[in-house]
Design a protein around this motif. Structure first.
Motif, mmCIF file in Angstrom:
data_model
loop_
_atom_site.group_PDB
_atom_site.id
_atom_site.type_symbol
_atom_site.label_atom_id
_atom_site.label_comp_id
_atom_site.label_asym_id
_atom_site.label_seq_id
_atom_site.Cartn_x
_atom_site.Cartn_y
_atom_site.Cartn_z
ATOM 1 N N TYR A 98 0.821 -1.207 0.000
ATOM 2 C CA TYR A 98 0.000 0.000 0.000
ATOM 3 C C TYR A 98 0.860 1.264 0.000
ATOM 4 O O TYR A 98 0.502 2.263 -0.633
ATOM 5 N N ILE A 99 1.980 1.221 0.710
ATOM 6 C CA ILE A 99 2.860 2.380 0.753
ATOM 7 C C ILE A 99 3.344 2.739 -0.645
ATOM 8 O O ILE A 99 3.436 3.914 -1.012
ATOM 9 N N GLU A 100 3.639 1.721 -1.441
ATOM 10 C CA GLU A 100 4.101 1.963 -2.803
ATOM 11 C C GLU A 100 3.026 2.636 -3.643
ATOM 12 O O GLU A 100 3.345 3.279 -4.657
ATOM 13 N N LYS A 101 1.746 2.510 -3.241
ATOM 14 C CA LYS A 101 0.661 3.129 -3.999
ATOM 15 C C LYS A 101 0.380 4.571 -3.581
ATOM 16 O O LYS A 101 -0.358 5.270 -4.258
ATOM 17 N N ILE A 102 0.943 5.015 -2.455
ATOM 18 C CA ILE A 102 0.761 6.406 -2.044
ATOM 19 C C ILE A 102 1.424 7.300 -3.075
ATOM 20 O O ILE A 102 2.542 7.025 -3.508
ATOM 21 N N PRO A 103 0.764 8.374 -3.503
ATOM 22 C CA PRO A 103 1.329 9.225 -4.562
ATOM 23 C C PRO A 103 2.730 9.715 -4.209
ATOM 24 O O PRO A 103 2.934 10.392 -3.192
ATOM 25 N N ALA A 104 3.687 9.368 -5.039
ATOM 26 C CA ALA A 104 5.055 9.848 -4.824
ATOM 27 C C ALA A 104 5.140 11.352 -5.011
ATOM 28 O O ALA A 104 6.078 11.980 -4.523
ATOM 29 N N SER A 105 4.152 11.937 -5.703
ATOM 30 C CA SER A 105 4.183 13.386 -5.925
ATOM 31 C C SER A 105 4.131 14.157 -4.617
ATOM 32 O O SER A 105 4.749 15.226 -4.486
ATOM 33 N N LEU A 106 3.417 13.618 -3.613
ATOM 34 C CA LEU A 106 3.295 14.345 -2.345
ATOM 35 C C LEU A 106 4.590 14.278 -1.541
ATOM 36 O O LEU A 106 5.026 15.288 -0.969
ATOM 37 N N SER A 107 5.225 13.109 -1.485
ATOM 38 C CA SER A 107 6.502 13.035 -0.770
ATOM 39 C C SER A 107 7.578 13.838 -1.495
ATOM 40 O O SER A 107 8.439 14.454 -0.861
ATOM 41 N N SER A 108 7.528 13.859 -2.831
ATOM 42 C CA SER A 108 8.483 14.668 -3.589
ATOM 43 C C SER A 108 8.263 16.151 -3.327
ATOM 44 O O SER A 108 9.223 16.926 -3.215
ATOM 45 N N ALA A 109 6.987 16.553 -3.220
ATOM 46 C CA ALA A 109 6.692 17.958 -2.936
ATOM 47 C C ALA A 109 7.167 18.348 -1.542
ATOM 48 O O ALA A 109 7.690 19.451 -1.335
ATOM 49 N N MET A 110 7.016 17.439 -0.567
ATOM 50 C CA MET A 110 7.506 17.732 0.779
ATOM 51 C C MET A 110 9.022 17.885 0.774
ATOM 52 O O MET A 110 9.574 18.810 1.379
ATOM 53 N N LEU A 111 9.710 16.983 0.067
ATOM 54 C CA LEU A 111 11.168 17.072 -0.018
ATOM 55 C C LEU A 111 11.588 18.366 -0.712
ATOM 56 O O LEU A 111 12.532 19.038 -0.282
ATOM 57 N N ALA A 112 10.882 18.742 -1.781
ATOM 58 C CA ALA A 112 11.201 19.990 -2.477
ATOM 59 C C ALA A 112 11.031 21.191 -1.563
ATOM 60 O O ALA A 112 11.834 22.132 -1.593
ATOM 61 N N GLY A 113 10.010 21.175 -0.723
ATOM 62 C CA GLY A 113 9.811 22.267 0.220
ATOM 63 C C GLY A 113 10.945 22.368 1.227
ATOM 64 O O GLY A 113 11.417 23.470 1.549
ATOM 65 N N VAL A 114 11.400 21.228 1.715
ATOM 66 C CA VAL A 114 12.536 21.217 2.653
ATOM 67 C C VAL A 114 13.785 21.764 1.978
ATOM 68 O O VAL A 114 14.527 22.571 2.548
ATOM 69 N N LEU A 115 14.024 21.356 0.726
ATOM 70 C CA LEU A 115 15.220 21.806 0.016
ATOM 71 C C LEU A 115 15.143 23.283 -0.346
ATOM 72 O O LEU A 115 16.161 23.987 -0.329
ATOM 73 N N LEU A 116 13.949 23.783 -0.663
ATOM 74 C CA LEU A 116 13.803 25.211 -0.945
ATOM 75 C C LEU A 116 14.101 26.047 0.295
ATOM 76 O O LEU A 116 14.706 27.126 0.202
ATOM 77 N N SER A 117 13.691 25.561 1.448
ATOM 78 C CA SER A 117 14.009 26.260 2.694
ATOM 79 C C SER A 117 15.514 26.313 2.920
ATOM 80 O O SER A 117 16.053 27.324 3.378
ATOM 81 N N LEU A 118 16.191 25.222 2.583
ATOM 82 C CA LEU A 118 17.641 25.184 2.726
ATOM 83 C C LEU A 118 18.332 26.075 1.701
ATOM 84 O O LEU A 118 19.346 26.720 2.006
ATOM 85 N N ALA A 119 17.789 26.152 0.491
ATOM 86 C CA ALA A 119 18.425 26.925 -0.580
ATOM 87 C C ALA A 119 18.521 28.408 -0.248
ATOM 88 O O ALA A 119 19.373 29.117 -0.800
ATOM 89 N N LYS A 120 17.669 28.886 0.659
ATOM 90 C CA LYS A 120 17.720 30.303 1.027
ATOM 91 C C LYS A 120 19.017 30.674 1.710
ATOM 92 O O LYS A 120 19.368 31.858 1.782
ATOM 93 N N SER A 121 19.770 29.690 2.210
ATOM 94 C CA SER A 121 21.041 29.976 2.890
ATOM 95 C C SER A 121 22.114 30.442 1.916
ATOM 96 O O SER A 121 23.148 30.967 2.345
ATOM 97 N N PHE A 122 21.889 30.274 0.618
ATOM 98 C CA PHE A 122 22.893 30.690 -0.359
ATOM 99 C C PHE A 122 23.064 32.203 -0.382
ATOM 100 O O PHE A 122 24.188 32.707 -0.522
ATOM 101 N N VAL A 123 21.980 32.948 -0.228
ATOM 102 C CA VAL A 123 22.028 34.409 -0.346
ATOM 103 C C VAL A 123 22.868 35.046 0.762
ATOM 104 O O VAL A 123 23.780 35.831 0.466
ATOM 105 N N PRO A 124 22.615 34.780 2.047
ATOM 106 C CA PRO A 124 23.476 35.393 3.073
ATOM 107 C C PRO A 124 24.938 34.967 2.967
ATOM 108 O O PRO A 124 25.834 35.754 3.278
#
Length: 385
Positions: free
Chosen positions: A115-141
């Motif tokens: 069942y876990i394999e049937k959970i939309p991977a798009s949602l976990s990918s979106a969560m990971l993208a959000g975490v990485l976008l938060s981290l990417a803000k450290s480049f500017v300072p």
């Protein structure tokens, strides 16, 4: 043939070196962010390499299949962006242990794994993208504080990323090291002779379970274990997915006692070892993964020296380089989150992860996944009538 062996061994060693050099500083900074001391970070990095080497060699020899294991780079990104109060590194270690226990629990119920394999991977990918976008803000300072070196390293990385992507990060990291090592009055703050391992007694709390264990479990499952399983399957190797989940969960729980976070099936390393780059003979490609495992064992011994070398570089610059290192991971996560319809739940998950406040001391990544899944279920039910 001798040429075939050279190809197999060099491919495996190169895969391990690329996987290590391109992401080990992300792993270290993640440990530091959740309270690890320099010696604990050295211990955790060395034990991670040790487990990856032993598991890779053991599985490959036992099955004659190119099994490759790695640390969870997306999990390290979660550690890097973690901003909730912790009672100390021992509480983070408790969360690592519980994350491994979640993987063990999932593996023990094969139906749930299906069942876990049937959970939309798009949602976990979106969560990971959000975490990485938060981290990417450290480049500017970092660029504002150190414009010369950050601009130079970024330019070199960008040029190589376009033409020679596999060497972009190792070369950029080498330029960064060379710049700081030749600066006068710069001394490492960690002795290179420190190479022991440290046990860390875990402390289990509900807060760390919700804020760290669940996000680590989710991103490791969807961003590492499932892609690693699919890479092996797509190259013609039959694998037992619940069995690999069980082994990686057990390894994570054991290694967490030394301060390590999640271990999982490799993606990049597996793609190099299991594909035709290693050999045209599928039956021999397990030798490449054995060579990768042996390389990790060597790097486990020199972990202290690498941490000592890294300690001369300001943490702001390391975070900026981490943002560059995770650029392709962010791009892949954004692509996967919007690859299939419906798009709106994935976008909602991304926005909540980036902007949502930490209600009840619960991180926004958890709220993003929870509310995004709820949005997905309701939206699909309405769309399908």
């Amino acid at each position: 043939m001798p040429g075939e062996w050279v190809s197999l061994v060099s491919t495996g060693a190169s895969a391990a070196l690329i996987g290590f050099v391109s992401t080990f500083f992300i792993v270290l900074q993640g440990f530091y962010n959740v309270g690890a001391t320099p010696s604990q970070a050295v211990s955790a990095l060395a034990v991670l390499c040790l487990f990856q080497g032993v598991m890779g060699i053991g599985f490959s020899l036992a099955t004659r299949k190119p099994y490759a294991f790695a640390w969870s780079t997306p999990g390290s990104a979660i550690l890097l962006s973690y901003n909730q109060p912790l009672g100390g590194f021992d509480e983070a270690v408790g969360a690592f242990c519980m994350s491994g226990a979640l993987m063990l629990a999932l593996a023990s119920v094969p139906r749930i794994a299906r069942y876990i394999e049937k959970i939309p991977a798009s949602l976990s990918s979106a969560m990971l993208a959000g975490v990485l976008l938060s981290l990417a803000k450290s480049f500017v300072p970092a660029f504002e504080t150190y414009p010369l070196i950050v601009g130079l390293v970024s330019g070199i990385w960008l040029l190589l990323f376009i033409y020679k992507p596999l060497v972009a990060l190792p070369v950029a990291l080498g330029v960064l090291f060379a710049y700081f090592l030749f600066q006068p009055a710069v001394q490492p703050v960690v002795a290179a002779s420190v190479h022991g391992v440290e046990l860390v007694a875990p402390v289990f709390t509900l807060s760390s379970f919700i804020n760290l264990s669940i996000p680590l479990f989710v991103v490791t499952l969807f961003s590492q274990n499932i892609p690693g399983y699919l890479i092996l399957r797509n190259n013609g190797y039959a694998t037992h997915f619940p069995g690999t989940l069980f082994v990686t969960g057990l390894a994570t729980s054991c290694a967490s006692l030394f301060g390590c976070h999640n271990l999982n099936l490799a993606a990049l390393t597996a793609a190099m070892c299991a594909g035709p780059l290693a050999s045209h003979d599928k039956s021999l490609r397990y030798i490449a993964s054995c060579a990768a495992g042996g390389t990790y064992l060597v790097m486990a011994w020199f972990a202290a020296g690498l941490v000592s070398l890294l300690s001369v570089i300001p943490s702001q610059i390391i975070l900026a380089l981490a943002a560059l290192a995770l650029f392709s991971t962010l791009a892949d996560a954004l692509r996967d989150s919007l690859k299939t319809e419906p798009y709106y739940p994935a976008v909602a998950t991304l926005m909540i992860t980036v902007y949502f406040p930490n209600f009840f001391h619960v991180s926004s990544s958890f709220w993003g996944l929870l509310l995004g899944t709820l949005f997905y279920l309701i939206y699909n039910k309405k769309r399908l009538g």
